[in-house]
Design an enzyme around this catalytic site. Structure first.
Site, PDB file in Angstrom:
ATOM      1  N   LYS A  45       6.021   1.372  -0.306  1.00  0.00           N
ATOM      2  CA  LYS A  45       7.425   1.052  -0.104  1.00  0.00           C
ATOM      3  C   LYS A  45       7.914  -0.142  -0.901  1.00  0.00           C
ATOM      4  CE  LYS A  45       8.143   2.801   4.523  1.00  0.00           C
ATOM      5  NZ  LYS A  45       8.416   2.374   5.891  1.00  0.00           N
ATOM      6  N   ARG A  96     -16.502  -9.404   8.294  1.00  0.00           N
ATOM      7  CA  ARG A  96     -15.669 -10.527   8.758  1.00  0.00           C
ATOM      8  C   ARG A  96     -16.509 -11.601   9.433  1.00  0.00           C
ATOM      9  NH1 ARG A  96     -10.313  -7.183  10.535  1.00  0.00           N
ATOM     10  NH2 ARG A  96      -9.334  -7.411   8.511  1.00  0.00           N
ATOM     11  N   GLY A 150      -1.548  -8.623   5.579  1.00  0.00           N
ATOM     12  CA  GLY A 150      -0.212  -9.146   5.893  1.00  0.00           C
ATOM     13  C   GLY A 150      -0.065 -10.599   5.480  1.00  0.00           C
ATOM     14  N   GLY A 154      -5.909  -5.862   2.207  1.00  0.00           N
ATOM     15  CA  GLY A 154      -5.468  -4.497   2.472  1.00  0.00           C
ATOM     16  C   GLY A 154      -6.065  -3.511   1.489  1.00  0.00           C
TER      17      GLY A 154
HETATM   18  P1  AMP Z   1       1.069  -0.293   0.938  1.00  0.00           P
HETATM   19  O1  AMP Z   1       0.589  -0.450   2.345  1.00  0.00           O
HETATM   20  O2  AMP Z   1       2.543  -0.317   0.791  1.00  0.00           O
HETATM   21  O3  AMP Z   1       0.352  -1.207  -0.052  1.00  0.00           O
HETATM   22  O4  AMP Z   1       0.686   1.190   0.532  1.00  0.00           O
HETATM   23  C1  AMP Z   1      -0.624   1.658   0.471  1.00  0.00           C
HETATM   24  C2  AMP Z   1      -0.584   3.157   0.480  1.00  0.00           C
HETATM   25  O5  AMP Z   1       0.183   3.597  -0.613  1.00  0.00           O
HETATM   26  C3  AMP Z   1      -1.913   3.833   0.350  1.00  0.00           C
HETATM   27  O6  AMP Z   1      -2.241   4.409   1.577  1.00  0.00           O
HETATM   28  C4  AMP Z   1      -1.667   4.900  -0.712  1.00  0.00           C
HETATM   29  O7  AMP Z   1      -2.144   6.175  -0.332  1.00  0.00           O
HETATM   30  C5  AMP Z   1      -0.173   4.947  -0.809  1.00  0.00           C
HETATM   31  N1  AMP Z   1       0.344   5.429  -2.098  1.00  0.00           N
HETATM   32  C6  AMP Z   1       0.161   4.890  -3.305  1.00  0.00           C
HETATM   33  N2  AMP Z   1       0.745   5.639  -4.253  1.00  0.00           N
HETATM   34  C7  AMP Z   1       1.317   6.684  -3.632  1.00  0.00           C
HETATM   35  C8  AMP Z   1       2.076   7.822  -4.080  1.00  0.00           C
HETATM   36  N3  AMP Z   1       2.351   7.999  -5.370  1.00  0.00           N
HETATM   37  N4  AMP Z   1       2.521   8.677  -3.141  1.00  0.00           N
HETATM   38  C9  AMP Z   1       2.263   8.479  -1.843  1.00  0.00           C
HETATM   39  N5  AMP Z   1       1.550   7.448  -1.363  1.00  0.00           N
HETATM   40  C10 AMP Z   1       1.088   6.563  -2.245  1.00  0.00           C
END
Ligand code: AMP
Length: 396
Positions: free
Chosen positions: A200, A36, A375, A352
């Site tokens: 999510k 950074r 974010g 991220g």
């Molecule tokens: P996000 O912050 O919503 O982009 O989610 C990122 C996270 O999604 C990472 O830490 C991954 O380990 C998790 N992830 C991706 N695919 C899966 C899955 N099939 N089951 C559980 N966690 C998942």
């Protein structure tokens, strides 16, 4: 709307309050990754060259107590000084701005650099408190924001200060972030493909709503895909599902059909009965066992998704295809990263986890842009205007 940057305005002789993102990882007082700081060097060097008097400000972590030495920017000042090959003055005061800082600023010559102590030592920083903003602004004649990672937060040092100063510009980092996202979101080369993953659906509702009418194809992987499967009445075993998002998923699938958007979901899944880093079992979507966790896209899906990216004019990617932190479930995410690296179209990777995957593979130079803000990039993909950017001067 494009924003004026330090490219367009000469800041020679001016005291410039520049918000940077020096929120670096530290271990025992040592910086473990200076990326950074390195990322902000082009803007810092440009302003030094212009002959500005540069006052740098950043937060570091979430200190509970003003002056907590484990949240001090002192190691950052040392590292920055080393990277710039010139002295960076640092005044370690828990008040961030006090008489000694004012005195040091009054003595600055053109091209000098001062780094203030952690802005979050002041409780008014995250509250965008007018007094805190006034305190920062009183040091300077002009404001520059080069901290994309905090541009979605309305804090004193990101939004309060520029409201009080007559000049408010973006640095090169924010300029590049905006140019890259605006290009694909406003005027994408086609076909335009979005790839969404992560956990999510609820975190990405607005992203899906904003992107669906713009894209030609939408590829959905990660745990998000299972909510879409369940919405289709298919089996998902023990995989993560958000039942409250089933209606939303159904609506999006209908909307995609109406608009002629190709919405691709996985056709096979890599997973296991235990949610651990064990060798995967591959199952087809039709014979999903009840005691099975879906943890990555399977090999057929990798083929279908990477084929769908062939010839893409623009690609936006946000969210891993699986639990990529586990070696056994990183294949899908890596395959997407590697495919993007071969494309000639514009490739924009959200901050991220997807950015982390690109860094792990050393592929950043093969992408058009890898965002520095998780974010903040998500909010741009949602079509939102970020407060720390909205406040900057428009390009006239
Ligand atoms: P996000 O912050 O919503 O982009 O989610 C990122 C996270 O999604 C990472 O830490 C991954 O380990 C998790 N992830 C991706 N695919 C899966 C899955 N099939 N089951 C559980 N966690 C998942």
């Amino acid at each position: 709307m494009s924003k004026k940057s330090i490219r367009q305005v000469d800041l020679k002789g001016k005291r410039v309050f520049m918000r940077v993102d020096f929120n670096v990882p530290l271990q025992d007082g040592r910086i473990t990754d200076p990326a950074r700081i390195v990322a902000s060097l082009p803007s810092i060097n440009a302003l030094i060259k212009q002959g500005a008097k540069l006052i740098l400000a950043s937060h570091l972590g979430k200190p509970k107590e003003a002056g907590d030495p484990s949240f001090s920017l002192k190691p950052v000042a040392q590292k920055l000084s080393q990277l710039l090959g010139k002295e960076v003055q640092f005044i370690a005061t828990p008040d961030v701005v006090d008489e000694s800082v004012r005195h040091a600023v009054s003595k600055m010559d053109e091209g000098d650099v001062i780094l203030l102590e952690n802005t979050r030592f002041l409780p008014g920083e995250t509250k965008n408190d007018p007094e805190t903003s006034e305190l920062f602004a009183s040091l300077a004649d002009a404001f520059v924001n080069d901290a994309f990672g905090t541009a979605h937060r309305a804090h004193a040092s990101t939004v309060g200060v520029p409201t009080l100063l007559p000049i408010a510009l973006s640095g090169y980092l924010i300029e590049k972030e905006l140019e890259s996202f605006e290009k694909v979101l406003d005027n994408p080369k086609r076909p335009f493909v979005a790839i969404l993953g992560g956990v999510k659906v609820s975190d990405k509702i607005k992203v899906i709503e904003n992107l669906l009418p713009k894209v030609d194809k939408l590829l959905i992987g990660g745990a998000m895909a299972y909510t879409f499967f369940k919405a289709q009445g298919r089996k998902v075993g023990k995989s993560l599902v958000e039942d409250e998002q089933l209606d939303f998923a159904r609506r999006m699938m209908e909307l995609a059909k109406e608009r002629g958007v190709e919405l691709l979901l996985p056709v096979d899944t890599a997973g296991s009965a235990v949610f651990e880093d064990v060798p995967p079992v591959i199952v087809g979507q039709e014979d999903f066992p009840d005691d099975f966790n879906g943890m990555d896209i399977g090999p057929k899906t990798i083929e279908i998704f990477t084929d769908a990216l062939d010839g893409a004019g623009s690609v936006v990617w946000n969210g891993p295809m699986g639990v990529f932190e586990m070696e056994n479930y990183a294949k899908g995410t890596r395959a997407i990263a590697q495919k993007l690296a071969t494309l000639e179209g514009d490739t924009i990777v959200g901050g991220g986890d997807s950015a982390a995957a690109i860094h792990q593979l050393g592929l950043e130079d093969k992408m058009t842009h890898v965002s520095t803000g998780g974010g903040a990039s998500l909010e741009l993909l949602e079509g939102k205007e970020l407060p720390g950017i909205a406040i900057l001067q428009d390009m006239s």
